[in-house]
Design an enzyme around this catalytic site. Structure first.
Site, PDB file in Angstrom:
ATOM      1  N   TYR A   8      -7.944   4.151  -6.576  1.00 30.70           N
ATOM      2  CA  TYR A   8      -7.127   5.053  -7.046  1.00 30.70           C
ATOM      3  C   TYR A   8      -7.383   5.935  -8.165  1.00 30.70           C
ATOM      4  CZ  TYR A   8      -4.439   2.500  -3.322  1.00 30.70           C
ATOM      5  OH  TYR A   8      -3.910   1.715  -2.315  1.00 30.70           O
ATOM      6  N   HIS A  21      -9.687  -5.335  -0.671  1.00 29.94           N
ATOM      7  CA  HIS A  21      -9.078  -3.835  -0.358  1.00 29.94           C
ATOM      8  C   HIS A  21     -10.152  -3.271   0.999  1.00 29.94           C
ATOM      9  CE1 HIS A  21      -7.991   0.277  -2.046  1.00 29.94           C
ATOM     10  NE2 HIS A  21      -7.598  -0.097  -0.683  1.00 29.94           N
TER      11      HIS A  21
END
Length: 274
Positions: A36, A103
Site C-alpha cells: 500500500y 499477502h
C-alpha cells in the site's frame, strides 16, 4: 480500519489525522501492507503518541510495489519475509504487529508449496515476539482453504475481501471451514473496492463488464431513490458480519469517511427502510 486509502491505490484525498480520530471513536484495528505504498509510514507518523495498547496493528508480507512504482512483485521467500517485516516495524514505529498476513498467496508461482519459506519465517518471527499472530489474506476462498489445510496450526486468522456484500455473499461456508480449523475470519471491502461507492470503481478494478454494469445500475437506482449506496453496502456487510460473528474491515481515508463508518457501526448496519 483498512488503510490502503493512505496511498496512491485509490484516487481522492486522504487525511492522516483520520487515524487517531478513528481510534478515539472506538475503531481499534488498523490494517496496512508494504504493497500500500506510503500507508505504513503514514500510520507510523499518525500513531506517534497514541498508546500502543489502544489499537491492534496488521501488516502483510509477500506482495510489494516495484521500485519504479508501476505494478507489483511477489516474493514469498524466507529471507524477504523477514526483511519485509523488519522494514514494516521501522516504518510503523512499533516493536511488534498483532498480525502479519501472507499477502495474496494465490499469485505464488510455486503454489501452496512455494509459501513454505514465508509461513515458516512468520512463525519464527511470532516466536520472537515481533508478530503476535500469523494470517493469510487473498481473494479466492478455495485457495485459502488449500493454504490453511497445507499448513495445519500455522494460521490464526484469515482475511478475504468482496465475499460478504451486496453482489457476493459467499463467505459463509468458508467461515465454517475456518472455525473448524481454529482460524478467525475477517471480511474486507464492503464497497467491493469501489464498485458500490458513489463515484464507482478505480480504473484498475478487475471486475468484468457484467458485474460493473450491474453495480452501476445499483448506484443509479440508489441515486434515483435518494438512497446512499455506500450506506446500503456498508450497512448490509456489517449486519451480515454481526450475524455471522466475523470482523468487517472498512477502508476509511479521511475524517468524513471515519465518522460515517462509525455512525453505521453504532446503528447496527442497515437504517430505516434500506
Amino acid at each position: 480500519l483498512g488503510c490502503s486509502g493512505h496511498s496512491s491505490i485509490y484516487p481522492g484525498p486522504s487525511s492522516p489525522s483520520s487515524i487517531p480520530l478513528a481510534i478515539k471513536l472506538g475503531v481499534n484495528s488498523l490494517d496496512t501492507s508494504p504493497w500500500y505504498g506510503a500507508s505504513e509510514s503514514v500510520l507510523g507518523e499518525a500513531l506517534e503518541g497514541v498508546p500502543r495498547e489502544a489499537y491492534y496493528l496488521h501488516t502483510k508480507a509477500g506482495r510489494y510495489p516495484k521500485a519504479d512504482g508501476r505494478g507489483c512483485v511477489f516474493d514469498f521467500s524466507k529471507e524477504r519475509t523477514r526483511s519485509s517485516l523488519l522494514e514494516s516495524l521501522r516504518r510503523l514505529r512499533v516493536d511488534y504487529v498483532d498480525v502479519c498476513f501472507v499477502h495474496d498467496p494465490e499469485f505464488c508461482r510455486g503454489g501452496v508449496d512455494g509459501l513454505k519459506g514465508c509461513v515458516d519465517e512468520l512463525l519464527a518471527l511470532k516466536a520472537e515476539g515481533k508478530v503476535r499472530h500469523v494470517g493469510v489474506t487473498g481473494y479466492p476462498l478455495e485457495f485459502q482453504r488449500e493454504v490453511i489445510s497445507a499448513y495445519p496450526g500455522a494460521f490464526d486468522v484469515s482475511m478475504t475481501y468482496c465475499h460478504c456484500g451486496l453482489f457476493d455473499d459467499s463467505l459463509g461456508p468458508f467461515k465454517e471451514f475456518c472455525e473448524g480449523e481454529g482460524v478467525d475470519v475477517m471480511s474486507a471491502s464492503p464497497y467491493g473496492m469501489g464498485l458500490l461507492a458513489g463515484d464507482g470503481p478505480p480504473a484498475w478494478h478487475p471486475a468484468g463488464k457484467d458485474l460493473r454494469e450491474r453495480c452501476e445500475q445499483v448506484r443509479d437506482e440508489c441515486r434515483r431513490r435518494g438512497c446512499d449506496v455506500e450506506g446500503l453496502a456498508l450497512g448490509y456487510a456489517m449486519k451480515r458480519g454481526e450475524e455471522a460473528g466475523h470482523v468487517t474491515v472498512v477502508g476509511m481515508r479521511n475524517e468524513r469517511e471515519v465518522e460515517f463508518g462509525v455512525e453505521r457501526c453504532k446503528a447496527g448496519g442497515l437504517i430505516g427502510d434500506e
